[in-house]
Design a protein around this motif. Structure first.
Motif, mmCIF file in Angstrom:
data_model
loop_
_atom_site.group_PDB
_atom_site.id
_atom_site.type_symbol
_atom_site.label_atom_id
_atom_site.label_comp_id
_atom_site.label_asym_id
_atom_site.label_seq_id
_atom_site.Cartn_x
_atom_site.Cartn_y
_atom_site.Cartn_z
ATOM 1 N N ASP A 83 3.193 -26.123 43.672
ATOM 2 C CA ASP A 83 4.163 -25.025 43.680
ATOM 3 C C ASP A 83 5.502 -25.394 44.309
ATOM 4 O OD1 ASP A 83 2.482 -23.001 42.460
ATOM 5 O OD2 ASP A 83 1.275 -23.147 44.278
ATOM 6 N N ASP A 84 5.676 -26.652 44.692
ATOM 7 C CA ASP A 84 6.975 -27.093 45.203
ATOM 8 C C ASP A 84 7.943 -27.282 44.037
ATOM 9 O OD1 ASP A 84 5.747 -27.133 47.625
ATOM 10 O OD2 ASP A 84 5.759 -29.316 47.869
ATOM 11 N N ALA A 85 9.204 -26.947 44.261
ATOM 12 C CA ALA A 85 10.220 -27.163 43.234
ATOM 13 C C ALA A 85 10.422 -28.665 43.030
ATOM 14 C CB ALA A 85 11.527 -26.503 43.638
ATOM 15 N N LEU A 86 10.413 -29.105 41.777
ATOM 16 C CA LEU A 86 10.609 -30.517 41.458
ATOM 17 C C LEU A 86 12.084 -30.893 41.471
ATOM 18 C CD1 LEU A 86 8.059 -30.850 38.513
ATOM 19 C CD2 LEU A 86 7.654 -30.879 40.981
ATOM 20 N N ASP A 87 12.937 -29.892 41.402
ATOM 21 C CA ASP A 87 14.385 -30.066 41.441
ATOM 22 C C ASP A 87 14.931 -28.939 42.313
ATOM 23 O OD1 ASP A 87 17.156 -29.974 40.958
ATOM 24 O OD2 ASP A 87 16.943 -30.702 38.905
ATOM 25 N N GLU A 92 12.363 -22.630 39.670
ATOM 26 C CA GLU A 92 11.334 -22.273 38.683
ATOM 27 C C GLU A 92 10.593 -23.494 38.145
ATOM 28 O OE1 GLU A 92 14.791 -23.492 36.135
ATOM 29 O OE2 GLU A 92 14.493 -22.522 38.071
ATOM 30 N N LEU A 93 11.135 -24.693 38.393
ATOM 31 C CA LEU A 93 10.546 -25.912 37.840
ATOM 32 C C LEU A 93 9.551 -26.493 38.844
ATOM 33 C CD1 LEU A 93 10.368 -28.002 35.612
ATOM 34 C CD2 LEU A 93 12.423 -29.099 36.524
ATOM 35 N N THR A 94 8.306 -26.045 38.754
ATOM 36 C CA THR A 94 7.218 -26.540 39.595
ATOM 37 C C THR A 94 6.178 -27.220 38.717
ATOM 38 O OG1 THR A 94 5.885 -24.533 39.413
ATOM 39 C CG2 THR A 94 7.560 -24.589 41.168
ATOM 40 N N LEU A 95 5.303 -27.986 39.342
ATOM 41 C CA LEU A 95 4.240 -28.635 38.573
ATOM 42 C C LEU A 95 3.319 -27.606 37.923
ATOM 43 C CD1 LEU A 95 3.031 -31.762 40.596
ATOM 44 C CD2 LEU A 95 4.129 -31.715 38.355
ATOM 45 N N ARG A 96 3.014 -26.540 38.641
ATOM 46 C CA ARG A 96 2.109 -25.537 38.085
ATOM 47 C C ARG A 96 2.688 -24.928 36.807
ATOM 48 N NH1 ARG A 96 -2.031 -23.379 40.612
ATOM 49 N NH2 ARG A 96 -1.168 -23.771 42.696
ATOM 50 N N ARG A 97 3.959 -24.582 36.853
ATOM 51 C CA ARG A 97 4.609 -24.004 35.672
ATOM 52 C C ARG A 97 4.759 -25.046 34.559
ATOM 53 N NH1 ARG A 97 8.324 -19.509 36.269
ATOM 54 N NH2 ARG A 97 7.751 -18.245 38.066
ATOM 55 N N LEU A 98 5.090 -26.266 34.955
ATOM 56 C CA LEU A 98 5.252 -27.334 33.972
ATOM 57 C C LEU A 98 3.931 -27.592 33.243
ATOM 58 C CD1 LEU A 98 7.442 -29.359 32.991
ATOM 59 C CD2 LEU A 98 6.561 -30.969 34.690
ATOM 60 N N VAL A 99 2.844 -27.668 34.001
ATOM 61 C CA VAL A 99 1.532 -27.891 33.386
ATOM 62 C C VAL A 99 1.157 -26.731 32.473
ATOM 63 C CG1 VAL A 99 -0.946 -28.060 33.865
ATOM 64 C CG2 VAL A 99 0.678 -29.449 35.171
ATOM 65 N N ALA A 100 1.451 -25.507 32.888
ATOM 66 C CA ALA A 100 1.140 -24.349 32.045
ATOM 67 C C ALA A 100 1.854 -24.451 30.695
ATOM 68 C CB ALA A 100 1.533 -23.063 32.762
ATOM 69 N N THR A 202 9.323 -22.903 32.556
ATOM 70 C CA THR A 202 10.217 -23.780 33.320
ATOM 71 C C THR A 202 11.646 -23.788 32.806
ATOM 72 O OG1 THR A 202 9.767 -25.708 31.934
ATOM 73 C CG2 THR A 202 8.305 -25.334 33.819
ATOM 74 N N GLY A 203 11.866 -23.265 31.610
ATOM 75 C CA GLY A 203 13.174 -23.433 30.996
ATOM 76 C C GLY A 203 13.298 -24.818 30.373
ATOM 77 N N LYS A 204 14.493 -25.131 29.921
ATOM 78 C CA LYS A 204 14.726 -26.399 29.236
ATOM 79 C C LYS A 204 14.527 -27.576 30.185
ATOM 80 C CE LYS A 204 18.106 -28.847 26.384
ATOM 81 N NZ LYS A 204 19.442 -28.795 25.747
#
Length: 393
Positions: A83-87, A92-100, A202-204
């Motif tokens: 859940d940490d922001a990657l940027d 909104e860009l977290t690993l959890r959201r990215l994986v989803a 995550t958006g674009k």
């Protein structure tokens, strides 16, 4: 003194030092013991990264055997911060959201193409869809982030081993095909962009890939010169062991298979690869690479440290620092903004000295070749740099 191999793209003082090294350590000769050298593989024995190309080859051809549930299980394995922001600019860009987002796209790809007995779309048509373009950009972003920020551990699942389900023999055959593809690719920087029309959670997302593998003749000649004079050659790579073994043979490096080491994984009872780092084994980068050399290679030479080391990155930093008795340490200059700049400074400060230990070899990334300088040329540039931001004099 004999000329054991041509200079061509070798930096001149390094070429001279390697000639003297072979002359001094050729074996057998009176009063000498047999010596050995250790090479990294990716971005050292070849230009660019073979595991990187394997990842993109799987993605480009949708070769996965995993169902969506297992795909997600691998991507979320381990005790890593999801859940940490990657940027920092994009909370909104977290690993959890990215994986989803990745799994949602993979679900569609799996149903419509990968697992379909009679797919309605060809692979090329699938790759034009929004779901595929989203999947490719986000999976590539995930892969680069994970490999740059997380550390694998023996006995634990690893987040990017999406070739699970194949046998080692099957993975070797895929690697052969991948290498044929990679060798004919133009040297280029690929850009993967997810479609604006399908933002997901995550958006674009934009990700990059350094495409094209080259094996400079100079490297092959060096391996062969060592071998011709009975200086033993070893490869210790952070790529999967089956992949680097095939690559070493494909590129004609003539290193015996038992002298090639890489990442090892567990197998299930059917002999299929599990996405789990083998226990016991060594994580063959950083301190794990040093530990493997100490455990498996030094005893073959009565405890002698390697006579020479060849590397390019922080994966090689520890062995460069730990082996004090190694007389020659060669860094292929990737202009990395990390601790490897310490070795660039050491090489520059001792340049031209007869007893120098550290040497830097320049690369032209546009052609995938060595250049007779310490400085390297980045992608898309015609300017050579000795260090990031420092133009060659």
């Amino acid at each position: 003194m004999s000329q054991f191999f041509a200079q061509n793209g070798w930096e001149s003082t390094l070429h001279q030092r390697l000639q003297r090294f072979i002359h001094e350590h050729r074996w057998p000769q009176a009063g000498k013991t047999q010596q050995y050298v250790v090479f990294d593989f990716d971005n050292t024995s070849v230009i660019h990264d073979i595991e990187d190309h394997l990842m993109v080859y799987f993605m480009e051809n949708l070769l996965y055997l995993l169902n969506p549930r297992d795909f997600e299980r691998i991507l979320t394995a381990g005790d890593f911060p999801l859940d940490d922001a990657l940027d920092e600019r994009r909370p909104e860009l977290t690993l959890r959201r990215l994986v989803a987002d990745i799994v949602k796209d993979y679900q569609w790809l799996h149903e419509e193409y990968i697992a379909s007995q009679h797919p309605l779309l060809t692979l090329q048509q699938v790759k034009q869809t929004r779901s595929y373009r989203s999947f490719a950009a986000k999976l590539r972003y995930y892969y680069v982030y994970v490999n740059g920020h997380f550390q694998r551990q023996v006995g634990q699942m690893w987040l990017t081993y999406l070739f699970a389900g194949y046998t080692p023999e099957q993975l070797r055959l895929i690697t052969q095909d991948m290498l044929k593809w990679a060798l004919q690719l133009p040297m280029d920087l690929w850009v993967f962009e997810s479609p604006q029309e399908q933002p997901g959670l995550t958006g674009k997302v934009t990700a990059h890939f350094e495409a094209g593998i080259r094996y400079p003749k100079e490297i092959q000649n060096l391996y062969h010169a060592f071998q011709a004079f009975n200086i033993q050659t070893f490869i210790v790579s952070a790529s999967p062991v089956d992949v680097v073994t095939v690559a070493g043979h494909t590129f004609g490096l003539q290193v015996p298979e038992h002298q090639i080491y890489g990442m090892e994984y567990e197998l299930n009872t059917q002999g299929q690869i599990l996405p789990i780092m083998k226990d016991p084994s060594f994580i063959t980068k950083g301190p794990g690479k040093t530990a493997l050399i100490r455990t498996h290679i030094l005893p073959q030479f009565n405890g002698q440290e390697p006579a020479a080391l060849f590397g390019d990155s922080m994966g090689d930093y520890d062995m460069f620092k730990q082996f004090d008795e190694t007389e020659l340490k060669v860094l292929f200059n990737r202009l990395l903004k990390d601790g490897t700049q310490e070795f660039v400074d050491l090489a520059r400060n001792s340049y031209g000295q007869a007893d120098a230990t550290y040497f830097v070899q320049g690369i032209d990334n546009n052609s995938g070749s060595l250049r007779p300088s310490q400085a390297s040329i980045p992608f898309g540039s015609d300017v050579a740099y000795i260090k990031p931001g420092e133009v060659e004099a």
